[in-house]
Design an enzyme around this catalytic site. Structure first.
Site, PDB file in Angstrom:
ATOM      1  N   CYS A 154      -6.755   7.262   5.352  1.00  0.00           N
ATOM      2  CA  CYS A 154      -6.155   7.542   6.655  1.00  0.00           C
ATOM      3  C   CYS A 154      -6.734   8.825   7.259  1.00  0.00           C
ATOM      4  O   CYS A 154      -6.704   9.877   6.620  1.00  0.00           O
ATOM      5  CB  CYS A 154      -4.644   7.668   6.521  1.00  0.00           C
ATOM      6  N   ASP A 182     -16.070  -2.279  11.205  1.00  0.00           N
ATOM      7  CA  ASP A 182     -16.865  -2.997  12.202  1.00  0.00           C
ATOM      8  C   ASP A 182     -17.086  -4.465  11.873  1.00  0.00           C
ATOM      9  O   ASP A 182     -18.151  -5.021  12.152  1.00  0.00           O
ATOM     10  CB  ASP A 182     -18.215  -2.297  12.429  1.00  0.00           C
ATOM     11  N   GLN A 209       0.831  -1.204   0.000  1.00  0.00           N
ATOM     12  CA  GLN A 209       0.000   0.000   0.000  1.00  0.00           C
ATOM     13  C   GLN A 209       0.864   1.251   0.000  1.00  0.00           C
ATOM     14  O   GLN A 209       1.775   1.402   0.814  1.00  0.00           O
ATOM     15  CB  GLN A 209      -0.949   0.078   1.192  1.00  0.00           C
TER      16      GLN A 209
END
Length: 385
Positions: free
Chosen positions: A110, A216, A79
């Protein structure tokens, strides 16, 4: 609810990922040592920590170590982070020409202030002209080597400044192999709940490119639910696997239609923790540095287990492998899996806050001359977060 994830393999250009699960790049976490632990439990695509484009082009020692892979990593996935099109393009060109990657991901997700206050990370897609230029530069270079390039991003900067749909379409139009969406804004950081409806909206808006969902996913059941609710082509696992590399085994089982789940005893957790430390020594080539690094994993590995506060504190300051062995030997190896207490959110979620941005960043979707000059000087030489 069915225990099977009904998804075909994930196709990224010429690459086929049999188990459509991706380990999200995490600064200070997803190095070779942790990737090996995860790979041993289940299949998927395992991505390096974020590497800053400028640092890579300048062959910064830390950055070159970050992009290293074990010989048996079938897909070398890296990445990149950058804010300047030419530098990002140069970094992709290095990876392609020197055959250092089989897959490249670009970081536009980010939310950390030191990144966003320079216009990078999840703040960058707001400037559509800059975003488009970076995507074009990167995809042009990646295409020369037939390397699939993907992007990871957030919903937007704030709820009033959403970017995912525009950015997804731009990326699709320039030939990215897939788009990952974390269902939070920059301002949310990791707080609250991820907006899976936004992930579904992007999936529906881009029928001609794979869309992956992030946010999540703490258990295999969460992954099943995300796929059912959003229709994504794969799931991206971040904080949910911290201290739980066996989550990838649970996910593989779900794809195979099995309800088998890893429920490690305290002794098994301790053994994995020790092995993680050993692998970090191999990675850093320095026992002291490796043991400093393993300390941050203590709370994640032993979340929910009955481990005394004094012992936890001692592990969080351990200095040698020998000391770690002595401490782990004090654990009750037969103590069973504590259930839900060992799962769920881990790490600091932070609280919603006003995003750190360059002055006037949200005034226009176009890059001003002032912001243009700022971006040219903003490429950090620090990789990994």
């Amino acid at each position: 609810m069915p225990t099977r994830l009904e998804l075909p393999p994930l196709q990224l250009g010429r690459l086929t990922v049999d188990v459509p699960v991706v380990l999200a790049p995490m600064a200070g976490i997803t190095n070779k040592a942790f990737r090996r632990l995860c790979r041993e439990y289940g299949g998927g695509l395992y991505v390096t920590e974020m590497v800053t484009s400028r640092a890579l082009v300048e062959r910064n020692e830390k950055s070159m170590r970050i992009i290293s892979h074990d010989p048996d990593e079938d897909v070398r996935s890296v990445q990149l982070y950058g804010v300047e099109p030419q530098t990002v393009g140069a970094a992709v060109r290095l990876l392609v020409e020197e055959d250092r990657a089989d897959h490249i991901d670009l970081n536009f997700g980010c939310p950390v202030p030191k990144v966003t206050r320079k216009g990078g990370g999840s703040a960058l897609p707001w400037k559509t002209d800059l975003f488009r230029a970076i995507i074009k530069s990167a995809t042009d270079e990646a295409a020369k080597g037939g390397i699939p390039l993907t992007i990871k991003m957030r919903k937007g900067v704030t709820e009033d400044h959403l970017t995912a749909l525009d950015a997804g379409r731009i990326a699709r139009d320039h030939g990215v192999a897939a788009v990952t969406l974390h269902g939070r804004t920059t301002g949310q950081f990791y707080s609250g709940q991820a907006d899976w409806a936004a992930i579904k909206e992007l999936r529906d808006a881009l029928p001609d490119v794979p869309v992956l969902g992030n946010g999540d996913i703490w258990t295999a059941e969460d992954a099943i639910r995300m796929v059912r609710e959003t229709g994504v082509d794969g799931v991206v696992i971040g904080r949910g696997c911290q201290g739980r590399p066996w989550l990838f085994g649970d996910l593989q089982a779900a794809f195979e239609g099995s309800d088998k789940r890893y429920r490690p005893t305290l002794g098994e957790v301790g053994a994995t923790f020790y092995r993680h430390a050993e692998l970090l020594i191999d990675y850093f080539g320095n026992e002291e540095q490796a043991l400093r690094d393993i300390r941050k994993h203590v709370a994640w590995y032993f979340k929910g287990y009955q481990v005394g506060g004094e012992l936890r504190a001692a592990m969080a300051t351990v200095g040698t492998l020998e000391q770690l062995r002595e401490l782990l030997d004090r654990l009750d190896p037969e103590a069973g899996y504590p259930g839900a207490d060992a799962e769920g959110p881990r790490g600091r979620a932070g609280t919603p806050k006003r995003p750190a941005l360059p002055d006037g960043w949200l005034d226009s979707r176009e890059l001003s001359p002032l912001h243009q000059s700022m971006i040219a000087a903003a490429e950090s030489d620090v990789s990994g977060g």
